[in-house]
Design an enzyme around this catalytic site. Structure first.
Site, PDB file in Angstrom:
ATOM      1  N   CYS A  18       0.839  -1.183   0.000  1.00  0.00           N
ATOM      2  CA  CYS A  18       0.000   0.000   0.000  1.00  0.00           C
ATOM      3  C   CYS A  18       0.877   1.236   0.000  1.00  0.00           C
ATOM      4  O   CYS A  18       2.091   1.145   0.157  1.00  0.00           O
ATOM      5  CB  CYS A  18      -0.883   0.023   1.229  1.00  0.00           C
ATOM      6  SG  CYS A  18       0.101   0.113   2.709  1.00  0.00           S
ATOM      7  N   CYS A  21       3.311   1.919   2.753  1.00  0.00           N
ATOM      8  CA  CYS A  21       4.578   1.188   2.696  1.00  0.00           C
ATOM      9  C   CYS A  21       5.616   2.070   2.016  1.00  0.00           C
ATOM     10  O   CYS A  21       6.752   2.178   2.464  1.00  0.00           O
ATOM     11  CB  CYS A  21       4.455  -0.093   1.879  1.00  0.00           C
ATOM     12  SG  CYS A  21       3.179  -1.203   2.438  1.00  0.00           S
ATOM     13  N   ASP A 417       6.629  32.974 -27.267  1.00  0.00           N
ATOM     14  CA  ASP A 417       7.724  33.642 -27.930  1.00  0.00           C
ATOM     15  C   ASP A 417       7.372  33.518 -29.411  1.00  0.00           C
ATOM     16  O   ASP A 417       7.050  32.439 -29.876  1.00  0.00           O
ATOM     17  CB  ASP A 417       9.026  32.893 -27.618  1.00  0.00           C
ATOM     18  CG  ASP A 417      10.201  33.500 -28.328  1.00  0.00           C
ATOM     19  OD1 ASP A 417      10.357  34.719 -28.246  1.00  0.00           O
ATOM     20  OD2 ASP A 417      10.962  32.746 -28.956  1.00  0.00           O
ATOM     21  N   ASP A 615      11.742  28.628 -27.024  1.00  0.00           N
ATOM     22  CA  ASP A 615      12.703  27.574 -27.340  1.00  0.00           C
ATOM     23  C   ASP A 615      13.655  27.389 -26.167  1.00  0.00           C
ATOM     24  O   ASP A 615      13.868  28.272 -25.342  1.00  0.00           O
ATOM     25  CB  ASP A 615      13.418  27.826 -28.670  1.00  0.00           C
ATOM     26  CG  ASP A 615      14.334  29.018 -28.609  1.00  0.00           C
ATOM     27  OD1 ASP A 615      15.296  28.961 -27.829  1.00  0.00           O
ATOM     28  OD2 ASP A 615      14.068  29.996 -29.333  1.00  0.00           O
TER      29      ASP A 615
HETATM   30  P1  ADP Z   1      12.742  36.811 -31.281  1.00  0.00           P
HETATM   31  O1  ADP Z   1      12.140  37.316 -30.028  1.00  0.00           O
HETATM   32  O2  ADP Z   1      11.773  36.944 -32.403  1.00  0.00           O
HETATM   33  O3  ADP Z   1      13.340  35.462 -31.160  1.00  0.00           O
HETATM   34  P2  ADP Z   1      15.443  37.944 -31.232  1.00  0.00           P
HETATM   35  O4  ADP Z   1      15.528  38.462 -29.843  1.00  0.00           O
HETATM   36  O5  ADP Z   1      16.199  36.725 -31.567  1.00  0.00           O
HETATM   37  O6  ADP Z   1      13.907  37.828 -31.707  1.00  0.00           O
HETATM   38  O7  ADP Z   1      15.895  39.136 -32.218  1.00  0.00           O
HETATM   39  C1  ADP Z   1      15.281  40.392 -32.134  1.00  0.00           C
HETATM   40  C2  ADP Z   1      15.665  41.314 -33.271  1.00  0.00           C
HETATM   41  O8  ADP Z   1      17.068  41.523 -33.290  1.00  0.00           O
HETATM   42  C3  ADP Z   1      15.319  40.802 -34.633  1.00  0.00           C
HETATM   43  O9  ADP Z   1      13.995  41.062 -34.967  1.00  0.00           O
HETATM   44  C4  ADP Z   1      16.295  41.584 -35.500  1.00  0.00           C
HETATM   45  O10 ADP Z   1      15.795  42.885 -35.717  1.00  0.00           O
HETATM   46  C5  ADP Z   1      17.518  41.673 -34.627  1.00  0.00           C
HETATM   47  N1  ADP Z   1      18.446  40.593 -34.949  1.00  0.00           N
HETATM   48  C6  ADP Z   1      18.743  39.530 -34.173  1.00  0.00           C
HETATM   49  N2  ADP Z   1      19.648  38.735 -34.763  1.00  0.00           N
HETATM   50  C7  ADP Z   1      19.905  39.280 -35.976  1.00  0.00           C
HETATM   51  C8  ADP Z   1      20.728  38.913 -37.088  1.00  0.00           C
HETATM   52  N3  ADP Z   1      21.486  37.807 -37.082  1.00  0.00           N
HETATM   53  N4  ADP Z   1      20.739  39.719 -38.159  1.00  0.00           N
HETATM   54  C9  ADP Z   1      19.986  40.823 -38.182  1.00  0.00           C
HETATM   55  N5  ADP Z   1      19.177  41.218 -37.203  1.00  0.00           N
HETATM   56  C10 ADP Z   1      19.139  40.475 -36.079  1.00  0.00           C
HETATM   57 MG    MG Z   2      14.082  33.831 -30.228  1.00  0.00          MG
END
Ligand code: ADP
Ligand code: MG
Length: 720
Positions: A18, A21, A417, A615
């Site tokens: 049970c 236990c 997100d 993610d």
């Molecule tokens: P999310 O919340 O959509 O995952 P991120 O925080 O990863 O977005 O990125 C936010 C913003 O930063 C993007 O919308 C872009 O404007 C800019 N950004 C991020 N990484 C890159 C990249 N590798 N090249 C150009 N812009 C970027």
């Molecule tokens: Mg992101």
């Protein structure tokens, strides 16, 4: 035997009858040197202990043996009796008991009711009842003996004390004029055995979900060894084997495609219904099903390393944990039994004092003991969690512990997100606006972005190549999370990202590029700038596509009464356009990755209970901060640390499944606790006042075990 480092050990446990236990073993294990914590799962016949280096397994075994149970360490790689086999054994054992007991009980009942008032009839009843009690019903008394020895009376004690006193009194009454009630004792034992039999059967069914999960793996594989193709059992696969998969066949283990291509149904692992296209270089996973093409893959992970095994392990781990509500129930039941015994004694005393008939006083005391027995208590939580988490795994949702179910109940706000959950997170380059040389802009921006892990980076690099740019590896590269990237290409320092980043780095921004950004953003795409040599030279736009199920998932969450919010690092205009398409009411945009957790906390501080879907890598802090963190696994990788729930694909419907299944599971637990506990307790006054026949009490009790388990098993149909 001593251990090098702190670790977690699993034991098989024998002899538990049970839930109390389990509680007792837990307490004893917890007290031993080197044991940090111990959890014993009654339904799973398993114990798990977190131990330090100074632990001695033999000491643990001895300590547990002393209170009457045995534990055995489960060793890596050693074949164990599966839980299913164990339940099958238990079902067989209880079936033999109940049939045997019934066989003897029927004549006792007939003689007592309709038999002649003769000496031989009385003696025969005594004999047969003794057989029922101490032959087929021996398990109750054995357990009671252990329980009394360790001064922790439990459910078996109630059954045992109740039936033995009825039997003992009747034996004594053979030599007096008092009424006999052998049949009461015999019928109680038989009915409770019947309950145990149904219980064992239902527990087997409850544990089936996980077994089914293991069984979806392929049994055979077609490999090519030394140039010859042959079928081998799946267990004999080795890392490096080349496996050939024909259309319609199951993938035997995890690996990488080395030739051919096909689309593969991964729904059994990820819950995502659309088949995934695979070609050379792509990962494939065991248990998924090849659709139309022929492909060959090289095995990279086998046995316990595969995604399928990881999933099974995660589910097993969750099932071994204990929900807080269960801990409470355990504590209640450990004081409950002694109290019931006291109540029964008082009932006996008062009846005797008031009307002086021993048999009547005893009958009522026995009725109290039997009806109060919270026998189904130990099943209430574990069976629901077993079925709920097993069903979750089938649907692509992994619950990491038992507490999740309780926490999911409180959630009222779901935050997504944006990228990768509501949208696919697979972006494509759609807009290139520049007055400079477009080829040079694409070459520079594409080369820098090729080094970026961000979906935007991949989109730009691919888009540049499609527009005939020949990319090179940047000599310097840095990703500035949430803002952009910088790198050196061909001796030029290139910046790609938000306008704020450009301003911070002292680049001049011509108005036409800002206007281009605004134009692109209003269509729901993401725009950013490219600059070098002190000036911004162009605007790029990338588009993500909404997931097919995003709109439906949000609608279902709204129907279920959740508030839905989108959280993103993207700019406000893009975010609001997408939110409007999906039907989301609130948008929190332009949040830097590091501030996402802060935003979740802000919602929490406003009195909301927040479920966050993000993610597992970038969003780990927010997942941890949320009241319920739901981490999206990528590529069937379920080994995600952050969060409470793993969603096996980015399909937002899985978040809906996670929340509703967790709620249903918790509701089941509460219902179970009521059936196990509530109504027995309510019936105690009836029994004390003499309105409840002990045999009827036994029937009710058996029924409560069965109804608890059956109620849990219902969860297997969740979502169908
Ligand atoms: P999310 O919340 O959509 O995952 P991120 O925080 O990863 O977005 O990125 C936010 C913003 O930063 C993007 O919308 C872009 O404007 C800019 N950004 C991020 N990484 C890159 C990249 N590798 N090249 C150009 N812009 C970027
Ligand atoms: Mg992101």
């Amino acid at each position: 035997m001593s251990r090098a480092t702190a670790e977690s050990i699993t034991f098989d446990v024998e002899g538990m009858t049970c839930a109390s236990c389990a509680l007792r073993i837990e307490r004893v294990l917890g007290k031993q040197e080197g044991v940090e914590s111990a959890i014993v799962n009654y339904a799973g016949h398993e114990a798990r202990a977190e131990v330090g280096p100074e632990v001695d397994i033999e000491v643990l075994k001895a300590a547990v043996a002393k209170i009457g149970y045995s534990i055995d360490e489960v060793k890596e790689g050693v074949e164990r009796t599966s839980v299913t086999e164990r339940y099958a054994e238990e079902v067989g054992y209880q079936r033999r008991n109940v049939i045997g007991a019934a066989f003897l009980t029927v004549p006792v009942f007939l003689l007592a009711q309709f038999g002649p008032d003769a000496r031989w009839s009385e003696n025969l009843q005594a004999l047969l009842t003794t057989g029922v009690l101490f032959g087929f019903g021996a398990q109750f008394h054995k357990a009671t003996f252990k329980q009394i020895k360790s001064l922790s009376p439990a459910m078996d004690t109630l059954v045992s004390v109740g039936t033995v006193s009825a039997w003992g009194f009747s034996l004594y009454a053979l030599s007096t004029d008092d009424a006999l009630f052998f049949e009461t004792a015999a019928i109680i034992i038989t009915l409770i055995l019947l309950g145990r039999f149904f219980e064992a059967r239902a527990k087997g069914q409850a544990s089936n979900a996980i077994t089914k999960l293991l069984e979806i793996g392929a049994k055979e594989a077609r490999v090519r060894r030394a140039g010859v193709e042959e079928m081998i059992p799946a267990e004999e696969l080795r890392v490096g084997d080349v496996v050939i998969v024909l259309p319609g066949e199951k993938i035997a283990t995890d690996g990488v495609v080395v030739s051919g291509g096909s689309s593969i149904d991964e729904s059994m692992l990820t819950g995502e219904s659309t088949p995934v296209d695979k070609s050379v270089g792509d990962d494939v996973f065991g248990a998924t099903v090849n659709q139309q093409g022929r492909l060959e893959f090289e095995a990279t992970r086998i046995g316990r390393e595969t995604a399928l095994s990881q999933i099974v392990r995660l589910v097993e781990e969750a099932q071994a944990t204990k929900a807080p509500v269960q801990k409470l129930a355990d504590r209640v039941s450990s004081v409950f039994v002694p109290i019931v015994i006291l109540v029964a004694l008082s009932v006996f005393g008062i009846w005797l004092a008031v009307n002086g008939v021993v048999s009547e006083a005893l009958t009522n005391a026995v009725a109290v003991l039997i009806i109060a027995c919270p026998c189904a208590m130990g099943l209430a939580t574990p069976t629901a969690i077993m079925v709920g988490s097993g069903r979750g795994a089938e649907l692509g949702v992994l619950f990491k512990n038992a507490e999740v179910f309780e926490r999911a109940k409180a959630v009222d706000t779901v935050v997504f997100d944006k990228t990768g959950t509501l949208t696919r997170g697979a972006m494509t380059l759609t807009d290139v606006v520049t007055d400079d040389d477009e080829g040079r802009l694409l070459f520079l921006a594409g080369s820098v972005e090729a080094a970026s892990e961000h979906p935007i980076g991949k989109a730009v690099a691919l888009g540049a190549e499609e527009r005939d740019a020949v990319l090179v590896t940047p000599t310097k590269f840095e990703a500035l999370g949430g803002r952009g990237v910088i790198g050196t290409v061909d001796g030029v320092d290139v910046i790609v990202g938000k306008s704020k980043l450009m301003a911070d780095r002292g680049l001049g921004i011509p108005d036409r590029y800002l206007e281009a950004m605004e134009r692109i953003e209003l269509t729901g795409k993401t725009a950013f700038l490219v600059g070098w040599g002190g000036e911004v030279r162009g605007t790029l736009g990338v588009a993500d596509t909404l997931r097919d199920t995003a709109v439906a998932a949000v609608a279902r969450l709204h129907d279920a009464g959740f508030e839905v919010t989108m959280l993103t690092g993207d700019n406000r205009r893009t975010a609001e356009t997408i939110a409007a398409q999906v039907g989301i009411d609130r948008v929190i945009a332009e949040v830097m990755p590091a501030d996402k957790a802060e935003e979740i906390k802000r919602l929490h501080d406003q009195g909301r209970s927040v479920g966050f879907v993000g993610d597992g890598i970038n969003d780990a802090p927010a997942l941890t901060r949320a009241d319920l963190g739901m981490a999206v696994g990528s590529g069937t990788d379920v080994a995600i640390e952050a969060g409470d729930v793993v969603l096996m694909s980015g399909d937002p419907m899985l978040a809906v499944t996670a929340l509703t299944l967790a709620r249903a599971t918790f509701r089941t637990i509460i219902q179970n606790l009521f059936w196990a506990f509530g109504y027995n307790t309510a019936a105690i006054p009836l029994a004390a006042l003499g309105f409840l026949n002990p045999m009827f009490a036994a029937g009710a009790m058996a029924l409560s075990s069965v109804s608890v388990v059956t109620n849990s098993v219902r969860l297997r149909r969740f979502g169908r």
